[in-house]
Design a protein around this motif. Sequence first.
Motif, PDB file in Angstrom:
ATOM      1  N   LEU A 104       3.470   9.603   3.532  1.00  0.00           N
ATOM      2  CA  LEU A 104       4.355   9.053   2.509  1.00  0.00           C
ATOM      3  C   LEU A 104       3.542   8.430   1.377  1.00  0.00           C
ATOM      4  CD1 LEU A 104       7.100   8.231   1.399  1.00  0.00           C
ATOM      5  CD2 LEU A 104       7.017   6.225   2.895  1.00  0.00           C
ATOM      6  N   SER A 105       2.530   7.675   1.722  1.00  0.00           N
ATOM      7  CA  SER A 105       1.694   7.031   0.719  1.00  0.00           C
ATOM      8  C   SER A 105       0.982   8.057  -0.167  1.00  0.00           C
ATOM      9  CB  SER A 105       0.669   6.130   1.407  1.00  0.00           C
ATOM     10  OG  SER A 105      -0.151   5.512   0.458  1.00  0.00           O
ATOM     11  N   ALA A 106       0.439   9.089   0.435  1.00  0.00           N
ATOM     12  CA  ALA A 106      -0.275  10.116  -0.325  1.00  0.00           C
ATOM     13  C   ALA A 106       0.651  10.827  -1.305  1.00  0.00           C
ATOM     14  CB  ALA A 106      -0.917  11.123   0.625  1.00  0.00           C
ATOM     15  N   VAL A 107       1.823  11.217  -0.854  1.00  0.00           N
ATOM     16  CA  VAL A 107       2.769  11.929  -1.721  1.00  0.00           C
ATOM     17  C   VAL A 107       3.254  11.016  -2.842  1.00  0.00           C
ATOM     18  CG1 VAL A 107       5.044  13.024  -1.819  1.00  0.00           C
ATOM     19  CG2 VAL A 107       3.482  13.554   0.054  1.00  0.00           C
ATOM     20  N   THR A 108       3.603   9.797  -2.505  1.00  0.00           N
ATOM     21  CA  THR A 108       4.097   8.855  -3.502  1.00  0.00           C
ATOM     22  C   THR A 108       3.024   8.554  -4.546  1.00  0.00           C
ATOM     23  OG1 THR A 108       5.606   7.878  -1.900  1.00  0.00           O
ATOM     24  CG2 THR A 108       5.118   6.568  -3.835  1.00  0.00           C
ATOM     25  N   GLN A 109       1.795   8.330  -4.103  1.00  0.00           N
ATOM     26  CA  GLN A 109       0.715   8.038  -5.043  1.00  0.00           C
ATOM     27  C   GLN A 109       0.427   9.224  -5.960  1.00  0.00           C
ATOM     28  OE1 GLN A 109      -2.824   6.297  -3.295  1.00  0.00           O
ATOM     29  NE2 GLN A 109      -1.556   5.190  -1.820  1.00  0.00           N
TER      30      GLN A 109
END
Length: 74
Positions: free
Chosen positions: A38-43
């Motif tokens: 989730l963090s990777a996609v959002t960033q």
Amino acid sequence: MDRVVDGAERAAEIRRVLAVFDELDTDLGTDASKQRYLSAVTQFDSHLERRAIAAFNSASRINEEYKLFTEILL
């Protein structure tokens, strides 16, 4: 990436992202793993949005859909 460039594709792209996270919710073993994805996609989407490459962040509200992810963020 083309799908986040065109604001007209917003609803369809959000549905695609939700489908991916539905699979991740099922397949990944730990909450921490889910949070990393989730963090990777959002960033990445945020980066594209800041650079005016993307019209929107397709994953910006994903954590609202999954209590599991939300609990990690708290």
